[in-house]
Design a protein around this motif. Structure first.
Motif, PDB file in Angstrom:
ATOM      1  N   THR A  20       0.837  -1.195   0.000  1.00 15.68           N
ATOM      2  CA  THR A  20       0.000   0.000   0.000  1.00 15.68           C
ATOM      3  C   THR A  20       0.874   1.248   0.000  1.00 15.68           C
ATOM      4  O   THR A  20       0.629   2.195  -0.752  1.00 15.68           O
ATOM      5  CB  THR A  20      -0.892   0.003   1.258  1.00 15.68           C
ATOM      6  OG1 THR A  20      -1.453  -1.292   1.408  1.00 15.68           O
ATOM      7  CG2 THR A  20      -1.979   1.040   1.150  1.00 15.68           C
ATOM      8  N   CYS A  21       1.907   1.227   0.840  1.00 10.75           N
ATOM      9  CA  CYS A  21       2.783   2.387   0.940  1.00 10.75           C
ATOM     10  C   CYS A  21       3.565   2.605  -0.353  1.00 10.75           C
ATOM     11  O   CYS A  21       3.797   3.744  -0.756  1.00 10.75           O
ATOM     12  CB  CYS A  21       3.745   2.240   2.114  1.00 10.75           C
ATOM     13  SG  CYS A  21       2.900   2.361   3.693  1.00 10.75           S
ATOM     14  N   LEU A  22       3.956   1.509  -0.993  1.00 12.49           N
ATOM     15  CA  LEU A  22       4.678   1.635  -2.260  1.00 12.49           C
ATOM     16  C   LEU A  22       3.821   2.368  -3.279  1.00 12.49           C
ATOM     17  O   LEU A  22       4.265   3.317  -3.941  1.00 12.49           O
ATOM     18  CB  LEU A  22       5.047   0.243  -2.785  1.00 12.49           C
ATOM     19  CG  LEU A  22       5.629   0.200  -4.196  1.00 12.49           C
ATOM     20  CD1 LEU A  22       7.013   0.817  -4.231  1.00 12.49           C
ATOM     21  CD2 LEU A  22       5.689  -1.224  -4.729  1.00 12.49           C
ATOM     22  N   ILE A  23       2.550   1.949  -3.385  1.00 12.05           N
ATOM     23  CA  ILE A  23       1.663   2.577  -4.361  1.00 12.05           C
ATOM     24  C   ILE A  23       1.464   4.047  -4.016  1.00 12.05           C
ATOM     25  O   ILE A  23       1.549   4.926  -4.878  1.00 12.05           O
ATOM     26  CB  ILE A  23       0.318   1.822  -4.413  1.00 12.05           C
ATOM     27  CG1 ILE A  23       0.557   0.431  -5.015  1.00 12.05           C
ATOM     28  CG2 ILE A  23      -0.705   2.593  -5.238  1.00 12.05           C
ATOM     29  CD1 ILE A  23      -0.567  -0.541  -4.778  1.00 12.05           C
ATOM     30  N   LEU A  24       1.254   4.313  -2.713  1.00 11.02           N
ATOM     31  CA  LEU A  24       1.054   5.700  -2.305  1.00 11.02           C
ATOM     32  C   LEU A  24       2.307   6.536  -2.537  1.00 11.02           C
ATOM     33  O   LEU A  24       2.217   7.712  -2.891  1.00 11.02           O
ATOM     34  CB  LEU A  24       0.660   5.753  -0.828  1.00 11.02           C
ATOM     35  CG  LEU A  24      -0.754   5.262  -0.577  1.00 11.02           C
ATOM     36  CD1 LEU A  24      -1.026   5.155   0.901  1.00 11.02           C
ATOM     37  CD2 LEU A  24      -1.755   6.217  -1.225  1.00 11.02           C
ATOM     38  N   VAL A  28       2.335   7.527  -6.076  1.00 12.26           N
ATOM     39  CA  VAL A  28       1.352   8.585  -6.310  1.00 12.26           C
ATOM     40  C   VAL A  28       1.873   9.926  -5.779  1.00 12.26           C
ATOM     41  O   VAL A  28       1.869  10.942  -6.474  1.00 12.26           O
ATOM     42  CB  VAL A  28       0.008   8.233  -5.620  1.00 12.26           C
ATOM     43  CG1 VAL A  28      -0.942   9.419  -5.680  1.00 12.26           C
ATOM     44  CG2 VAL A  28      -0.604   7.014  -6.260  1.00 12.26           C
ATOM     45  N   SER A  29       2.386   9.918  -4.530  1.00  9.98           N
ATOM     46  CA  SER A  29       2.801  11.185  -3.926  1.00  9.98           C
ATOM     47  C   SER A  29       3.972  11.792  -4.682  1.00  9.98           C
ATOM     48  O   SER A  29       4.041  12.998  -4.869  1.00  9.98           O
ATOM     49  CB  SER A  29       3.150  10.985  -2.451  1.00  9.98           C
ATOM     50  OG  SER A  29       4.446  10.452  -2.324  1.00  9.98           O
ATOM     51  N   LYS A  30       4.911  10.960  -5.138  1.00  7.18           N
ATOM     52  CA  LYS A  30       6.068  11.504  -5.853  1.00  7.18           C
ATOM     53  C   LYS A  30       5.640  12.076  -7.197  1.00  7.18           C
ATOM     54  O   LYS A  30       6.196  13.061  -7.670  1.00  7.18           O
ATOM     55  CB  LYS A  30       7.145  10.445  -6.051  1.00  7.18           C
ATOM     56  CG  LYS A  30       7.572   9.807  -4.749  1.00  7.18           C
ATOM     57  CD  LYS A  30       9.011   9.998  -4.355  1.00  7.18           C
ATOM     58  CE  LYS A  30       9.086   9.931  -2.855  1.00  7.18           C
ATOM     59  NZ  LYS A  30      10.246   9.333  -2.263  1.00  7.18           N
TER      60      LYS A  30
END
Lengths: 161, 367
Positions: free
Chosen positions: B10-14, B17-19
């Protein structure tokens, strides 16, 4: 003109100088290995900046020190992504005594090696696309273009001769 | 196992997205934790293993911070470093403390909130200076050193917060003893350490990992905050080859720290009704307060109002340290408040930093 070096913990080292005309230039070597190059015009508010990798930085550095003219052998290799396997090399060479006085046509460079001489720099003046009658002098810097193997042949057949 | 895998994915995907939005990733990790944890879908629940990993993240973050705190480098800084640091500290601690008191927090809670309120996120600030290409500005130097001052101040703040639980005199003796011991050991084995660090097998990694874990263990054994010991260890090792230690500890820091933020998000309880209004008020004041301190620093150090706006705008984002303080010392309501503050200030801060030149132009008319 003096260069200040400033430590930026967590980022890297910044080198900063103000030119004679009052423009400001800063180069930041980041711990990540990337380099940022800044220019702030005199009286300007917002700087312009470019981010470079180590290779690009070295190239710019050598251009700025004039190394392109002085270097005996500078190489650029261009690969065209649309044309498979076409890799063109551009080299610079300094003409030595044994080629002085000979012309491009006399040496039959293209016929013997496939390499084309696209420019010659003599004492700061450049001749682009020199004609076959153009004859070399000692110390000329020539720019040769060709495929990797052709360049190799050029080095052994013409320069080595 | 599957919970940690799910959390990291989940954090990888986020993070992707954030970058791509060029926003700081930290608030996204926390929000992910909130959404999947106790206050949200309840898919992931806090457990022992998760807690251990998140502790590792915090410890490696602090070790990493310590490596930047080279004693002789800090000693050689001039008065400008002290001046800007003290303005930043006083303005934000005072505003944060009294704002928290006024909103009904106890003295102890208000001090914890004020500490989290004061300390900007070094990670976000530095990433934004690089990303927004501001390193040529003299203000960026001030900001970078301000972050170092805040890291040192963090050590003192944590010390003060910890005196709530034990006698300050005993604590200070223990801390001084441990710090001196760490520096002495590092001095004594410096040559051997440098030799090990040069090897390209697994030894440097084992050395780093075990040194950091041992420091954390010793502090829990002696009853002093792990935070202090691990930072001191980093600072002591910065006298050897800090670049090598940074390179080695970075993968641990990166992975475990994400789990730390995520775990923090899981454990927050958002059930209180009153807190949201308080949190929004604190967040709003947090933005104004950094703008004010930045403004004062700019006026004092650079003798320029635009420089002050620049410094203020660059330092708004709160992040890893605020969360760390809340995670260790905060009650449920403090943690929830700090979470909202981190999410809001980091997002607002990243926009303010990006458009600081436009903000300067439009604000300067009113000064």
């Amino acid at each position: 003109m003096s260069i200040r070096s400033i430590e930026l913990p967590g980022i890297g080292t910044k080198y900063e100088l103000e030119t004679e005309k009052g423009d400001k230039i800063a180069i930041v070597f980041m711990d990540s290995g990337r380099i940022q190059l800044y220019i702030l015009e005199k009286g300007g508010e917002t700087p312009t900046a470019a981010e470079l990798n180590a290779w690009e930085t070295r190239r710019i550095g050598s251009i700025m020190t004039g190394a392109i003219i002085e270097a005996e052998r500078e190489v650029v290799e261009i690969a065209f992504s649309a044309l498979s396997d076409l890799r063109i090399s551009i080299h610079t060479y300094i003409i030595s005594k044994n080629l002085a006085g000979k012309s491009i046509g006399e040496l039959a460079i293209r016929r013997r090696t496939g390499v084309t001489i696209i420019a010659v720099s003599r004492k700061g003046k450049n001749v682009v696309n020199p004609p076959p009658l153009f004859s070399f002098e000692e110390g000329d810097v020539v720019v040769a273009i060709g495929e990797h193997d052709q360049i190799k042949t050029f080095e052994s057949e013409i320069l080595g001769a | 196992m599957e919970q940690i895998a799910l959390a990291l994915f989940t954090c990888l995907i986020l993070a992707i997205v954030s970058k791509s939005l060029s926003l700081p990733p930290i608030p996204f990790y926390i929000i992910a934790g909130v959404l999947l944890g106790n206050s949200g879908l309840k898919i992931i629940s806090p457990n022992e293993v998760f807690h251990f990993f998140s502790q590792l993240g915090l410890i490696f973050l602090l070790f990493y911070i310590g490596l930047e705190l080279k004693p002789e480098r800090i000693m050689s800084r001039g008065s400008a470093f002290m001046t800007s640091g003290l303005i930043d500290l006083n303005v934000n601690m005072l505003i944060g403390f009294f704002a928290a008191l006024a909103l009904g927090f106890s003295y102890y809670e208000a001090f914890v909130v004020a500490s989290a309120f004061y300390i900007s996120s070094s990670a976000m600030v530095i990433a934004s200076l690089i990303e927004n290409k501001k390193l040529i500005l003299p203000e960026s130097e001030t900001v970078v050193w301000l972050m170092i001052f805040e890291d040192i101040a963090l050590v003192f703040l944590i010390f003060i917060i910890s005196t709530e639980m034990q006698h300050p005199f005993v604590l200070i003796l223990k801390v001084i003893a441990v710090v001196c011991l760490l520096f002495a050991i590092v001095k004594f084995v410096k040559r051997a350490l440098l030799k090990i660090l040069q090897r390209d097998d697994e030894l440097p990694v084992i050395l780093t990992f075990s040194a950091v874990l041992s420091a954390a263990f010793i502090s829990s054994y002696l009853g002093i905050p792990e935070v202090l010991t691990v930072i001191a260890l980093g600072s002591a090792l910065s006298t050897t080859n800090p670049r090598a230690f940074e390179r080695i500890s970075r993968p641990f820091k990166d992975v475990f720290l994400i789990l730390f933020f995520f775990f923090f998000g899981i454990s927050i309880d958002f059930s209180g009704n009153l807190f949201l209004m308080q949190a929004l008020i604190i967040s709003f004041i947090a933005i104004i307060s950094k703008l004010l301190s930045g403004f004062l620093v700019g006026r004092t150090l650079h003798r320029s109002y635009p420089a002050g706006i620049e410094i203020g705008a660059d330092t708004i984002g709160r992040g890893e340290f605020s969360i760390a303080i809340a995670a260790i010392y905060g009650s449920e309501i403090v943690s929830a408040t700090v979470t909202v503050m981190v999410i809001l200030t980091s997002i607002v801060g990243s926009f303010m930093a990006k458009y600081s030149s436009k903000i300067k132009v439009s604000l300067i008319k009113y000064i």
